[in-house]
Design a protein around this motif. Structure first.
Motif, PDB file in Angstrom:
ATOM      1  N   TYR A  68       0.840  -1.201   0.000  1.00 56.96           N
ATOM      2  CA  TYR A  68       0.000   0.000   0.000  1.00 56.96           C
ATOM      3  C   TYR A  68       0.878   1.254   0.000  1.00 56.96           C
ATOM      4  O   TYR A  68       0.619   2.219  -0.720  1.00 56.96           O
ATOM      5  N   TYR A  69       1.900   1.228   0.846  1.00 58.20           N
ATOM      6  CA  TYR A  69       2.800   2.369   0.986  1.00 58.20           C
ATOM      7  C   TYR A  69       3.427   2.729  -0.361  1.00 58.20           C
ATOM      8  O   TYR A  69       3.458   3.895  -0.763  1.00 58.20           O
ATOM      9  N   HIS A  70       3.893   1.710  -1.080  1.00 56.70           N
ATOM     10  CA  HIS A  70       4.542   1.968  -2.368  1.00 56.70           C
ATOM     11  C   HIS A  70       3.542   2.158  -3.506  1.00 56.70           C
ATOM     12  O   HIS A  70       3.943   2.480  -4.618  1.00 56.70           O
ATOM     13  N   SER A  71       2.271   1.975  -3.200  1.00 52.15           N
ATOM     14  CA  SER A  71       1.216   2.316  -4.158  1.00 52.15           C
ATOM     15  C   SER A  71       0.606   3.684  -3.820  1.00 52.15           C
ATOM     16  O   SER A  71      -0.396   4.088  -4.411  1.00 52.15           O
ATOM     17  N   GLU A  72       1.222   4.372  -2.848  1.00 46.88           N
ATOM     18  CA  GLU A  72       0.808   5.709  -2.388  1.00 46.88           C
ATOM     19  C   GLU A  72      -0.601   5.708  -1.799  1.00 46.88           C
ATOM     20  O   GLU A  72      -1.288   6.734  -1.821  1.00 46.88           O
ATOM     21  N   ASN A  73      -1.005   4.571  -1.244  1.00 45.15           N
ATOM     22  CA  ASN A  73      -2.281   4.491  -0.539  1.00 45.15           C
ATOM     23  C   ASN A  73      -1.946   4.490   0.957  1.00 45.15           C
ATOM     24  O   ASN A  73      -1.959   3.461   1.627  1.00 45.15           O
ATOM     25  N   TYR A  74      -1.638   5.688   1.455  1.00 44.49           N
ATOM     26  CA  TYR A  74      -1.065   5.793   2.787  1.00 44.49           C
ATOM     27  C   TYR A  74      -2.059   5.490   3.901  1.00 44.49           C
ATOM     28  O   TYR A  74      -1.682   4.936   4.933  1.00 44.49           O
ATOM     29  N   LYS A  75      -3.317   5.837   3.726  1.00 40.46           N
ATOM     30  CA  LYS A  75      -4.305   5.539   4.767  1.00 40.46           C
ATOM     31  C   LYS A  75      -4.467   4.034   4.958  1.00 40.46           C
ATOM     32  O   LYS A  75      -4.536   3.544   6.092  1.00 40.46           O
ATOM     33  N   LYS A  76      -4.496   3.294   3.860  1.00 42.55           N
ATOM     34  CA  LYS A  76      -4.612   1.837   3.976  1.00 42.55           C
ATOM     35  C   LYS A  76      -3.318   1.229   4.508  1.00 42.55           C
ATOM     36  O   LYS A  76      -3.343   0.212   5.211  1.00 42.55           O
ATOM     37  N   SER A  77      -2.183   1.841   4.182  1.00 39.32           N
ATOM     38  CA  SER A  77      -0.912   1.367   4.727  1.00 39.32           C
ATOM     39  C   SER A  77      -0.913   1.514   6.245  1.00 39.32           C
ATOM     40  O   SER A  77      -0.515   0.591   6.974  1.00 39.32           O
ATOM     41  N   ILE A  78      -1.379   2.652   6.727  1.00 33.92           N
ATOM     42  CA  ILE A  78      -1.475   2.874   8.172  1.00 33.92           C
ATOM     43  C   ILE A  78      -2.366   1.819   8.815  1.00 33.92           C
ATOM     44  O   ILE A  78      -2.029   1.238   9.855  1.00 33.92           O
ATOM     45  N   ALA A  79      -3.501   1.554   8.185  1.00 35.77           N
ATOM     46  CA  ALA A  79      -4.444   0.570   8.739  1.00 35.77           C
ATOM     47  C   ALA A  79      -3.818  -0.818   8.792  1.00 35.77           C
ATOM     48  O   ALA A  79      -3.992  -1.555   9.782  1.00 35.77           O
ATOM     49  N   ALA A  80      -3.098  -1.196   7.738  1.00 32.89           N
ATOM     50  CA  ALA A  80      -2.472  -2.519   7.702  1.00 32.89           C
ATOM     51  C   ALA A  80      -1.395  -2.642   8.779  1.00 32.89           C
ATOM     52  O   ALA A  80      -1.319  -3.653   9.496  1.00 32.89           O
ATOM     53  N   TYR A  81      -0.560  -1.619   8.921  1.00 32.57           N
ATOM     54  CA  TYR A  81       0.494  -1.686   9.934  1.00 32.57           C
ATOM     55  C   TYR A  81      -0.076  -1.621  11.345  1.00 32.57           C
ATOM     56  O   TYR A  81       0.504  -2.187  12.284  1.00 32.57           O
ATOM     57  N   THR A  82      -1.215  -0.958  11.504  1.00 31.63           N
ATOM     58  CA  THR A  82      -1.879  -0.964  12.807  1.00 31.63           C
ATOM     59  C   THR A  82      -2.288  -2.382  13.178  1.00 31.63           C
ATOM     60  O   THR A  82      -2.178  -2.800  14.342  1.00 31.63           O
ATOM     61  N   ARG A  83      -2.743  -3.151  12.195  1.00 36.17           N
ATOM     62  CA  ARG A  83      -3.106  -4.550  12.437  1.00 36.17           C
ATOM     63  C   ARG A  83      -1.866  -5.391  12.740  1.00 36.17           C
ATOM     64  O   ARG A  83      -1.905  -6.292  13.585  1.00 36.17           O
ATOM     65  N   VAL A  84      -0.746  -5.097  12.062  1.00 36.60           N
ATOM     66  CA  VAL A  84       0.503  -5.814  12.365  1.00 36.60           C
ATOM     67  C   VAL A  84       0.899  -5.567  13.819  1.00 36.60           C
ATOM     68  O   VAL A  84       1.246  -6.497  14.568  1.00 36.60           O
ATOM     69  N   ILE A  85       0.831  -4.306  14.231  1.00 32.96           N
ATOM     70  CA  ILE A  85       1.250  -3.934  15.588  1.00 32.96           C
ATOM     71  C   ILE A  85       0.360  -4.584  16.643  1.00 32.96           C
ATOM     72  O   ILE A  85       0.827  -4.965  17.715  1.00 32.96           O
ATOM     73  N   ALA A  86      -0.923  -4.745  16.318  1.00 33.75           N
ATOM     74  CA  ALA A  86      -1.828  -5.412  17.252  1.00 33.75           C
ATOM     75  C   ALA A  86      -1.410  -6.859  17.482  1.00 33.75           C
ATOM     76  O   ALA A  86      -1.584  -7.408  18.579  1.00 33.75           O
ATOM     77  N   ILE A  87      -0.844  -7.482  16.436  1.00 31.86           N
ATOM     78  CA  ILE A  87      -0.394  -8.877  16.535  1.00 31.86           C
ATOM     79  C   ILE A  87       1.033  -8.967  17.070  1.00 31.86           C
ATOM     80  O   ILE A  87       1.363  -9.831  17.881  1.00 31.86           O
ATOM     81  N   LYS A  88       1.893  -8.033  16.599  1.00 30.87           N
ATOM     82  CA  LYS A  88       3.312  -8.037  16.977  1.00 30.87           C
ATOM     83  C   LYS A  88       3.705  -6.647  17.482  1.00 30.87           C
ATOM     84  O   LYS A  88       4.297  -5.859  16.740  1.00 30.87           O
ATOM     85  N   PRO A  89       3.376  -6.329  18.726  1.00 34.88           N
ATOM     86  CA  PRO A  89       3.622  -4.972  19.237  1.00 34.88           C
ATOM     87  C   PRO A  89       5.090  -4.584  19.355  1.00 34.88           C
ATOM     88  O   PRO A  89       5.387  -3.411  19.584  1.00 34.88           O
ATOM     89  N   ALA A  90       5.995  -5.532  19.162  1.00 32.70           N
ATOM     90  CA  ALA A  90       7.425  -5.222  19.227  1.00 32.70           C
ATOM     91  C   ALA A  90       8.060  -5.161  17.839  1.00 32.70           C
ATOM     92  O   ALA A  90       9.284  -5.244  17.713  1.00 32.70           O
ATOM     93  N   ASP A  91       7.255  -5.006  16.794  1.00 33.27           N
ATOM     94  CA  ASP A  91       7.769  -4.931  15.424  1.00 33.27           C
ATOM     95  C   ASP A  91       8.117  -3.473  15.101  1.00 33.27           C
ATOM     96  O   ASP A  91       7.263  -2.678  14.716  1.00 33.27           O
ATOM     97  N   GLY A  92       9.393  -3.117  15.278  1.00 29.08           N
ATOM     98  CA  GLY A  92       9.828  -1.746  15.032  1.00 29.08           C
ATOM     99  C   GLY A  92       9.611  -1.285  13.606  1.00 29.08           C
ATOM    100  O   GLY A  92       9.327  -0.114  13.355  1.00 29.08           O
ATOM    101  N   SER A  93       9.741  -2.214  12.658  1.00 32.36           N
ATOM    102  CA  SER A  93       9.573  -1.836  11.250  1.00 32.36           C
ATOM    103  C   SER A  93       8.140  -1.424  10.949  1.00 32.36           C
ATOM    104  O   SER A  93       7.891  -0.575  10.084  1.00 32.36           O
ATOM    105  N   ALA A  94       7.165  -2.011  11.649  1.00 36.86           N
ATOM    106  CA  ALA A  94       5.763  -1.643  11.441  1.00 36.86           C
ATOM    107  C   ALA A  94       5.506  -0.225  11.939  1.00 36.86           C
ATOM    108  O   ALA A  94       4.803   0.559  11.280  1.00 36.86           O
ATOM    109  N   TYR A  95       6.076   0.116  13.094  1.00 34.27           N
ATOM    110  CA  TYR A  95       5.965   1.505  13.575  1.00 34.27           C
ATOM    111  C   TYR A  95       6.635   2.466  12.598  1.00 34.27           C
ATOM    112  O   TYR A  95       6.125   3.560  12.326  1.00 34.27           O
ATOM    113  N   TYR A  96       7.787   2.054  12.071  1.00 34.38           N
ATOM    114  CA  TYR A  96       8.548   2.912  11.158  1.00 34.38           C
ATOM    115  C   TYR A  96       7.744   3.227   9.903  1.00 34.38           C
ATOM    116  O   TYR A  96       7.613   4.396   9.514  1.00 34.38           O
TER     117      TYR A  96
END
Length: 211
Positions: A65-93
């Motif tokens: 999503y990020y590289h397709s310039e769909n930033y809102k959906k990218s945020i939503a996807a990484y929010t779901r990653v963080i919910a599963i893996k709260p120690a994933d620094g790359s997802a926060y980044y």
């Protein structure tokens, strides 16, 4: 970030393999590594419907999503990653990067612009906190946070704006210089960082009336 580096963020556990290796996941993964992010989005969206707990599929979806310039959906996807893996620094980044890009949209309301800028600062800070001793990652985390601090400082120092806050603007510019100086101290040959520091210092001097 190069695909070869991203591999380090996609260590899939055997449990995830069992759950996540549906056909759409495999197709999406192949498109992802081929750099065909629009096709990757198409397959990974379907994969994540089948298995909503596959953090690797969600991570690749957020990046695609990020590289397709769909930033809102990218945020939503990484929010779901963080919910599963709260120690994933790359997802926060990458959530922070997406927030930062959204904040640059001139059509945003001031409230939304501030929300995204502050969200990016918070997420870069969380990325640093997850693994504070990871020097390689933290270089880009501090660099990007330093840039967002400058942008937030400029935003708060806009004259004739109801968001104007001189103290917060000045403090944010100082924080920008601190972050960028940390990067330069560890990488003294980075002339690009030196230029960014000079820019933040010029903005600070102007805010303080030191012309």
């Amino acid at each position: 970030m190069k695909i070869s580096v991203i591999l380090a963020f996609l260590v899939i556990s055997s449990a995830n393999l069992a759950l996540g290796q549906n056909a759409y996941f495999k197709l999406g993964q192949q498109a992802f590594f081929d750099g065909d992010f629009k096709t990757a989005v198409n397959h990974l969206e379907k994969s994540c419907i089948i298995d909503s707990t596959n953090a690797s599929a969600l991570w690749m979806l957020g990046y695609s999503y990020y590289h397709s310039e769909n930033y809102k959906k990218s945020i939503a996807a990484y929010t779901r990653v963080i919910a599963i893996k709260p120690a994933d620094g790359s997802a926060y980044y990458y959530r922070a990067r997406a927030e930062n890009y959204l904040a640059r949209d001139n059509q945003l309301t001031d409230a939304d612009k501030e929300k995204y800028l502050l969200g990016a600062i918070v997420d870069f800070t969380k990325a640093i906190a997850v693994d504070p001793n990871n020097t390689e990652n933290n270089v880009k985390f501090y660099q990007n946070r330093g840039i967002v601090y400058r942008e937030y400082g400029e935003f708060k120092l806009q004259a004739n704006s109801h968001t104007y806050d001189r103290t917060r603007g000045i403090n944010s510019l100082k924080a920008s210089i601190t972050d960028l100086q940390k990067v330069l101290n560890d990488n003294p040959n980075r002339q690009d960082i030196a230029s960014l520091i000079d820019l933040s210092k010029a903005k600070l001097a102007n805010a303080l009336g030191h012309h």
